[in-house]
Write a protein that holds these residues in place. Sequence first.
Motif, mmCIF file in Angstrom:
data_model
loop_
_atom_site.group_PDB
_atom_site.id
_atom_site.type_symbol
_atom_site.label_atom_id
_atom_site.label_comp_id
_atom_site.label_asym_id
_atom_site.label_seq_id
_atom_site.Cartn_x
_atom_site.Cartn_y
_atom_site.Cartn_z
ATOM 1 N N ASP A 70 -0.436 16.633 10.842
ATOM 2 C CA ASP A 70 0.737 16.535 9.974
ATOM 3 C C ASP A 70 1.577 15.302 10.286
ATOM 4 O OD1 ASP A 70 2.062 17.862 7.763
ATOM 5 O OD2 ASP A 70 3.753 18.066 9.156
ATOM 6 N N ARG A 71 1.604 14.866 11.529
ATOM 7 C CA ARG A 71 2.335 13.644 11.885
ATOM 8 C C ARG A 71 1.758 12.468 11.093
ATOM 9 N NH1 ARG A 71 5.835 12.057 15.466
ATOM 10 N NH2 ARG A 71 5.815 14.109 16.441
ATOM 11 N N SER A 72 0.442 12.380 11.029
ATOM 12 C CA SER A 72 -0.198 11.311 10.262
ATOM 13 C C SER A 72 0.099 11.463 8.777
ATOM 14 C CB SER A 72 -1.706 11.322 10.509
ATOM 15 O OG SER A 72 -2.320 10.258 9.837
ATOM 16 N N ARG A 73 0.114 12.684 8.296
ATOM 17 C CA ARG A 73 0.424 12.934 6.880
ATOM 18 C C ARG A 73 1.861 12.517 6.568
ATOM 19 N NH1 ARG A 73 -1.642 18.067 6.567
ATOM 20 N NH2 ARG A 73 -3.643 17.330 5.808
ATOM 21 N N ARG A 74 2.778 12.817 7.488
ATOM 22 C CA ARG A 74 4.175 12.407 7.285
ATOM 23 C C ARG A 74 4.311 10.882 7.306
ATOM 24 N NH1 ARG A 74 4.999 16.632 11.137
ATOM 25 N NH2 ARG A 74 5.521 15.071 12.719
ATOM 26 N N MET A 75 3.551 10.238 8.188
ATOM 27 C CA MET A 75 3.571 8.774 8.238
ATOM 28 C C MET A 75 3.073 8.193 6.916
ATOM 29 S SD MET A 75 2.118 8.242 12.094
ATOM 30 C CE MET A 75 1.944 6.467 11.951
ATOM 31 N N HIS A 76 2.025 8.794 6.371
ATOM 32 C CA HIS A 76 1.472 8.331 5.104
ATOM 33 C C HIS A 76 2.504 8.504 3.985
ATOM 34 C CE1 HIS A 76 -2.116 8.490 2.098
ATOM 35 N NE2 HIS A 76 -1.644 7.291 2.211
ATOM 36 N N ARG A 77 3.148 9.652 3.968
ATOM 37 C CA ARG A 77 4.173 9.912 2.947
ATOM 38 C C ARG A 77 5.319 8.899 3.081
ATOM 39 N NH1 ARG A 77 4.714 15.265 3.482
ATOM 40 N NH2 ARG A 77 6.238 15.044 5.137
ATOM 41 N N ASN A 78 5.709 8.603 4.305
ATOM 42 C CA ASN A 78 6.769 7.627 4.529
ATOM 43 C C ASN A 78 6.356 6.253 4.007
ATOM 44 O OD1 ASN A 78 8.287 5.540 6.355
ATOM 45 N ND2 ASN A 78 9.484 7.442 6.437
ATOM 46 N N ASP A 79 5.100 5.869 4.259
ATOM 47 C CA ASP A 79 4.596 4.603 3.714
ATOM 48 C C ASP A 79 4.659 4.603 2.195
ATOM 49 O OD1 ASP A 79 4.001 3.559 6.225
ATOM 50 O OD2 ASP A 79 1.859 4.013 6.095
ATOM 51 N N LEU A 80 4.248 5.703 1.589
ATOM 52 C CA LEU A 80 4.236 5.795 0.128
ATOM 53 C C LEU A 80 5.641 5.797 -0.471
ATOM 54 C CD1 LEU A 80 1.326 8.338 -0.299
ATOM 55 C CD2 LEU A 80 1.311 5.918 -0.950
ATOM 56 N N GLU A 81 6.635 6.140 0.338
ATOM 57 C CA GLU A 81 8.020 6.121 -0.120
ATOM 58 C C GLU A 81 8.662 4.746 0.044
ATOM 59 O OE1 GLU A 81 9.746 9.129 2.342
ATOM 60 O OE2 GLU A 81 8.924 10.776 1.166
ATOM 61 N N ASN A 82 8.090 3.890 0.892
ATOM 62 C CA ASN A 82 8.742 2.633 1.226
ATOM 63 C C ASN A 82 7.979 1.380 0.815
ATOM 64 O OD1 ASN A 82 11.259 3.254 3.026
ATOM 65 N ND2 ASN A 82 9.691 4.755 3.541
ATOM 66 N N ILE A 83 6.691 1.357 1.030
ATOM 67 C CA ILE A 83 5.921 0.141 0.787
ATOM 68 C C ILE A 83 5.854 -0.245 -0.693
ATOM 69 C CG2 ILE A 83 3.639 -0.912 1.028
ATOM 70 C CD1 ILE A 83 3.445 0.536 3.776
ATOM 71 N N PRO A 84 5.707 0.703 -1.633
ATOM 72 C CA PRO A 84 5.679 0.275 -3.044
ATOM 73 C C PRO A 84 6.938 -0.486 -3.485
ATOM 74 C CG PRO A 84 4.761 2.460 -2.851
ATOM 75 C CD PRO A 84 5.355 2.125 -1.501
ATOM 76 N N ALA A 85 8.098 -0.111 -2.962
ATOM 77 C CA ALA A 85 9.319 -0.846 -3.316
ATOM 78 C C ALA A 85 9.225 -2.288 -2.829
ATOM 79 C CB ALA A 85 10.550 -0.157 -2.721
ATOM 80 N N PHE A 86 8.682 -2.476 -1.633
ATOM 81 C CA PHE A 86 8.481 -3.837 -1.120
ATOM 82 C C PHE A 86 7.504 -4.605 -1.996
ATOM 83 C CE2 PHE A 86 5.657 -6.649 1.264
ATOM 84 C CZ PHE A 86 6.561 -7.642 1.618
ATOM 85 N N LEU A 87 6.403 -3.959 -2.372
ATOM 86 C CA LEU A 87 5.403 -4.641 -3.194
ATOM 87 C C LEU A 87 6.005 -5.085 -4.531
ATOM 88 C CD1 LEU A 87 2.316 -2.346 -2.514
ATOM 89 C CD2 LEU A 87 2.804 -4.602 -1.501
ATOM 90 N N ALA A 88 6.814 -4.232 -5.126
ATOM 91 C CA ALA A 88 7.415 -4.551 -6.425
ATOM 92 C C ALA A 88 8.455 -5.660 -6.308
ATOM 93 C CB ALA A 88 8.035 -3.294 -7.038
ATOM 94 N N ILE A 89 9.421 -5.496 -5.418
ATOM 95 C CA ILE A 89 10.487 -6.500 -5.331
ATOM 96 C C ILE A 89 9.960 -7.798 -4.738
ATOM 97 C CG2 ILE A 89 11.500 -5.959 -3.064
ATOM 98 C CD1 ILE A 89 13.370 -6.793 -6.342
ATOM 99 N N GLY A 90 8.956 -7.710 -3.881
ATOM 100 C CA GLY A 90 8.377 -8.919 -3.305
ATOM 101 C C GLY A 90 7.792 -9.835 -4.363
ATOM 102 N N LEU A 91 7.131 -9.254 -5.338
ATOM 103 C CA LEU A 91 6.538 -10.055 -6.407
ATOM 104 C C LEU A 91 7.622 -10.715 -7.266
ATOM 105 C CD1 LEU A 91 3.763 -10.876 -7.451
ATOM 106 C CD2 LEU A 91 3.855 -8.930 -9.008
ATOM 107 N N VAL A 92 8.654 -9.956 -7.569
ATOM 108 C CA VAL A 92 9.757 -10.515 -8.346
ATOM 109 C C VAL A 92 10.495 -11.566 -7.509
ATOM 110 C CG1 VAL A 92 11.881 -9.975 -9.610
ATOM 111 C CG2 VAL A 92 9.970 -8.369 -9.659
ATOM 112 N N PHE A 93 10.602 -11.324 -6.217
ATOM 113 C CA PHE A 93 11.233 -12.284 -5.303
ATOM 114 C C PHE A 93 10.502 -13.627 -5.345
ATOM 115 C CE2 PHE A 93 12.215 -13.723 -0.848
ATOM 116 C CZ PHE A 93 13.586 -13.802 -0.979
ATOM 117 N N VAL A 94 9.183 -13.590 -5.372
ATOM 118 C CA VAL A 94 8.397 -14.826 -5.486
ATOM 119 C C VAL A 94 8.787 -15.566 -6.765
ATOM 120 C CG1 VAL A 94 6.063 -15.763 -5.841
ATOM 121 C CG2 VAL A 94 6.433 -13.971 -4.120
ATOM 122 N N ALA A 95 9.007 -14.827 -7.842
ATOM 123 C CA ALA A 95 9.300 -15.443 -9.142
ATOM 124 C C ALA A 95 10.594 -16.240 -9.148
ATOM 125 C CB ALA A 95 9.343 -14.368 -10.228
#
Length: 157
Positions: A70-95
């Motif tokens: 479950d610790r690994s599952r929680r880590m995965h959920r945390n990644d899924l809650e945080n990394i997509p926002a970085f991926l989205a704003i990072g691309l716009v940031f490049v623009a």
Amino acid sequence: MSTFTIGNPVFVTYMIAAALMVLKIMGQGWMTVYRMLKSDSGLASPEDLQPGLINRNPRPEQLELNDYVDRSRRMHRNDLENIPAFLAIGLVFVAISPPLIAAQILMYGFVIARLIHAVVYATGQPHEVRATFYTIGSVIVIVMAVWVLVAGIGLAI
């Protein structure tokens, strides 16, 4: 120079950071599977108890909470809650064509914060330590978003 090409060092910075973060998300999912197989427990769904090549002797207790899995599952959920926002704003940031050094500090800073967060989480360090690296990553995404917002408002006026 075109913004979204490998001729733009800001875009290359994003490419590297984004690829590392996608590998982190995907790798964490595989880590959860590895931990389930290693412990023969921590299964997530009732249908996981159907006999198969991997689980030849399913047992109801395999569905019980296992902190190792479950610790690994929680880590995965945390990644899924945080990394997509970085991926989205990072691309716009490049623009908006930020200075290269700013892009590198922010994007690589996010990657480093997330990787340290993962190590801290996986090793069960105190919440304050984990929260520190979560906060660093979160603030970086917020800074990038505000920078994009200010640039956008400036262009709209």
